[in-house]
Design a protein around this motif. Structure first.
Motif, PDB file in Angstrom:
ATOM      1  N   LEU A 111       0.833  -1.208   0.000  1.00 22.69           N
ATOM      2  CA  LEU A 111       0.000   0.000   0.000  1.00 22.69           C
ATOM      3  C   LEU A 111       0.860   1.247   0.000  1.00 22.69           C
ATOM      4  N   ALA A 112       0.328   2.313  -0.596  1.00 24.60           N
ATOM      5  CA  ALA A 112       0.973   3.637  -0.529  1.00 24.60           C
ATOM      6  C   ALA A 112      -0.099   4.614  -0.085  1.00 24.60           C
ATOM      7  N   VAL A 113       0.098   5.233   1.072  1.00 26.14           N
ATOM      8  CA  VAL A 113      -0.900   6.173   1.579  1.00 26.14           C
ATOM      9  C   VAL A 113      -0.307   7.578   1.560  1.00 26.14           C
ATOM     10  N   LEU A 114      -1.038   8.484   0.889  1.00 22.57           N
ATOM     11  CA  LEU A 114      -0.634   9.892   0.835  1.00 22.57           C
ATOM     12  C   LEU A 114      -1.338  10.596   1.987  1.00 22.57           C
ATOM     13  N   GLY A 115      -0.556  11.124   2.922  1.00 22.01           N
ATOM     14  CA  GLY A 115      -1.122  11.826   4.082  1.00 22.01           C
ATOM     15  C   GLY A 115      -1.075  13.320   3.859  1.00 22.01           C
ATOM     16  N   ILE A 116      -2.216  13.983   4.071  1.00 21.48           N
ATOM     17  CA  ILE A 116      -2.294  15.443   3.889  1.00 21.48           C
ATOM     18  C   ILE A 116      -2.849  16.044   5.179  1.00 21.48           C
ATOM     19  N   PHE A 117      -2.121  16.999   5.760  1.00 20.07           N
ATOM     20  CA  PHE A 117      -2.574  17.657   6.994  1.00 20.07           C
ATOM     21  C   PHE A 117      -3.648  18.698   6.676  1.00 20.07           C
ATOM     22  N   LEU A 118      -4.633  18.805   7.565  1.00 19.01           N
ATOM     23  CA  LEU A 118      -5.657  19.841   7.466  1.00 19.01           C
ATOM     24  C   LEU A 118      -5.436  20.813   8.619  1.00 19.01           C
ATOM     25  N   GLU A 119      -5.250  22.092   8.278  1.00 18.32           N
ATOM     26  CA  GLU A 119      -4.983  23.138   9.271  1.00 18.32           C
ATOM     27  C   GLU A 119      -6.225  24.019   9.365  1.00 18.32           C
ATOM     28  N   GLN A 120      -6.545  24.491  10.550  1.00 13.85           N
ATOM     29  CA  GLN A 120      -7.744  25.319  10.715  1.00 13.85           C
ATOM     30  C   GLN A 120      -7.489  26.734  10.256  1.00 13.85           C
ATOM     31  N   GLY A 121      -8.412  27.246   9.454  1.00 14.57           N
ATOM     32  CA  GLY A 121      -8.272  28.639   8.977  1.00 14.57           C
ATOM     33  C   GLY A 121      -9.477  28.990   8.138  1.00 14.57           C
ATOM     34  N   SER A 130      -0.656  23.285  -2.676  1.00 18.15           N
ATOM     35  CA  SER A 130      -0.061  23.799  -3.924  1.00 18.15           C
ATOM     36  C   SER A 130       1.225  23.059  -4.283  1.00 18.15           C
ATOM     37  N   ASN A 131       2.006  22.613  -3.261  1.00 18.85           N
ATOM     38  CA  ASN A 131       3.194  21.860  -3.679  1.00 18.85           C
ATOM     39  C   ASN A 131       3.253  20.507  -3.000  1.00 18.85           C
ATOM     40  N   LEU A 132       3.900  19.560  -3.672  1.00 15.36           N
ATOM     41  CA  LEU A 132       3.868  18.145  -3.277  1.00 15.36           C
ATOM     42  C   LEU A 132       5.185  17.685  -2.640  1.00 15.36           C
ATOM     43  N   HIS A 133       5.892  18.618  -1.966  1.00 11.82           N
ATOM     44  CA  HIS A 133       7.091  18.171  -1.227  1.00 11.82           C
ATOM     45  C   HIS A 133       6.638  17.252  -0.104  1.00 11.82           C
ATOM     46  N   TYR A 134       7.436  16.228   0.194  1.00 11.69           N
ATOM     47  CA  TYR A 134       6.945  15.207   1.119  1.00 11.69           C
ATOM     48  C   TYR A 134       8.059  14.593   1.960  1.00 11.69           C
ATOM     49  N   TRP A 135       7.630  13.936   3.031  1.00 12.93           N
ATOM     50  CA  TRP A 135       8.485  13.021   3.785  1.00 12.93           C
ATOM     51  C   TRP A 135       7.991  11.623   3.455  1.00 12.93           C
ATOM     52  N   TRP A 140       4.460   5.208   3.435  1.00 12.95           N
ATOM     53  CA  TRP A 140       3.825   6.490   3.757  1.00 12.95           C
ATOM     54  C   TRP A 140       4.490   7.623   3.002  1.00 12.95           C
ATOM     55  N   ILE A 141       3.666   8.500   2.441  1.00 10.32           N
ATOM     56  CA  ILE A 141       4.132   9.713   1.769  1.00 10.32           C
ATOM     57  C   ILE A 141       3.322  10.851   2.395  1.00 10.32           C
ATOM     58  N   VAL A 142       3.969  11.644   3.257  1.00 14.03           N
ATOM     59  CA  VAL A 142       3.258  12.688   4.014  1.00 14.03           C
ATOM     60  C   VAL A 142       3.650  14.052   3.442  1.00 14.03           C
ATOM     61  N   LEU A 143       2.684  14.803   2.959  1.00  8.41           N
ATOM     62  CA  LEU A 143       2.983  16.107   2.342  1.00  8.41           C
ATOM     63  C   LEU A 143       3.340  17.121   3.421  1.00  8.41           C
TER      64      LEU A 143
END
Ligand SMILES: CCc1cc2c(cc1OS(N)(=O)=O)CC[C@@H]1[C@@H]2CC[C@]2(C)[C@@H](O)CC[C@@H]12
Ligand SMILES: [Zn+2]
Length: 261
Positions: free
Chosen positions: A141-151, A187-192, A209-212
């Motif tokens: 599996l490959a899971v792309l993790g994207i953080f959601l920030e409040q704003g 906007s950009n896909l830099h990741y750990w 894991w690919i975390v943006l």
């Protein structure tokens, strides 16, 4: 087949190891990502998300999260590049979130959590015949993790939050066609990237894991919509609001986290 695990005091993450001993394994997720200790790797190229012909099918409440499923019968929607040896097919996405004003992401960055975390789940259909087989393989599996920030309000997240009332209870599902998750990317896909696991039981150690690095911004009102969901089914008399459905960071052990350029 009621799952006997949850996010409560008795059945939560600290108790999962009783039924799922791999919870104490060598490549568990999530982790705390420490940017200064991540290894910048010039061999790590960019990731490519080819979601143009993607086909969402349904949105459902599985008693642990809200999940949007995709038609994964061919390679119409894939992630490739970065740490991946071949394209991985989009299967589903789902979210993890906190309580009002609390943190709710699974991965943390230098000890800091975000309000929520989106997981876009893909499987290695080149090497494995089914998603279920892939989910037990070390490179399945490959899971792309994207953080959601409040704003501010996220203009496209409304497409999801506006239908959550239809899947309020565990076991409910409804049609959800034509949604392209490309609109949820920053906007950009830099990741750990690092080798880890499912973050819920059965906690299989099968996830690349690919975390943006860049979060997307969503409003408190939109985050609040997730909290109308229930862990419990419609027939259950005890109402249990779906919130804090995240596993805390796990030991890094012998792993290194790599950083894209
Ligand atoms: C990576 C996304 C994912 C997949 C799965 C789970 C949980 C998951 O979320 S997470 N947060 O990304 O780790 C829990 C149930 C798992 C499923 C993978 C496939 C199975 C293992 C099935 O074979 C039976 C139970 C399923
Ligand atoms: Zn998840």
């Amino acid at each position: 087949t009621g799952d006997h695990w949850g996010y409560g005091k008795e059945d939560g993450p600290s108790a999962w190891h009783r039924h799922y001993p791999v919870a104490k394994g060598s490549r568990q997720s999530p982790i705390d990502i420490i940017p200064d200790e991540a290894r910048r790797d010039s061999s790590l190229g960019p990731i490519f998300l080819k979601y143009d012909r993607c086909t969402s099918l349904s949105i459902a409440n599985n008693g642990h999260s809200v999940v949007v499923e995709f038609d994964d019968s061919d390679d119409r929607s894939v992630i490739q590049g970065g740490p991946l040896d071949n394209p991985y097919r989009l299967k589903q996405f789902h979210f993890h979130w906190g309580g009002k004003g609390c943190e709710g992401s699974e991965h943390t960055v230098a000890g800091v959590g975000y309000a929520s975390e989106l997981h876009l789940v893909h499987w290695n259909a080149v090497k494995y015949t089914t998603y279920e087989d892939a989910a037990t393989a070390p490179d399945g599996l490959a899971v792309l993790g994207i953080f959601l920030e409040q704003g501010d309000d996220h203009r496209w997240l409304h497409t999801i939050t506006d239908v959550l009332y239809m899947v309020k209870f565990k076991g409910s599902a409804t049609n959800f066609k034509g949604f392209n998750p490309k609109c949820l990317l920053p906007s950009n896909l830099h990741y750990w990237t690092y080798l880890g696991s499912l973050t819920t039981p059965p906690l299989h150690e099968s996830v690349i894991w690919i975390v943006l690095k860049e979060p997307i911004v969503v409003s408190e009102k939109q985050l609040g919509m997730f909290r109308i969901l229930q862990f419990s089914g419609e027939e259950e008399d005890q109402r249990m609001r779906m919130e804090n459905n995240f596993r805390p960071p796990q030991p890094l052990k012998e792993r290194i986290v790599r950083s894209s350029n």
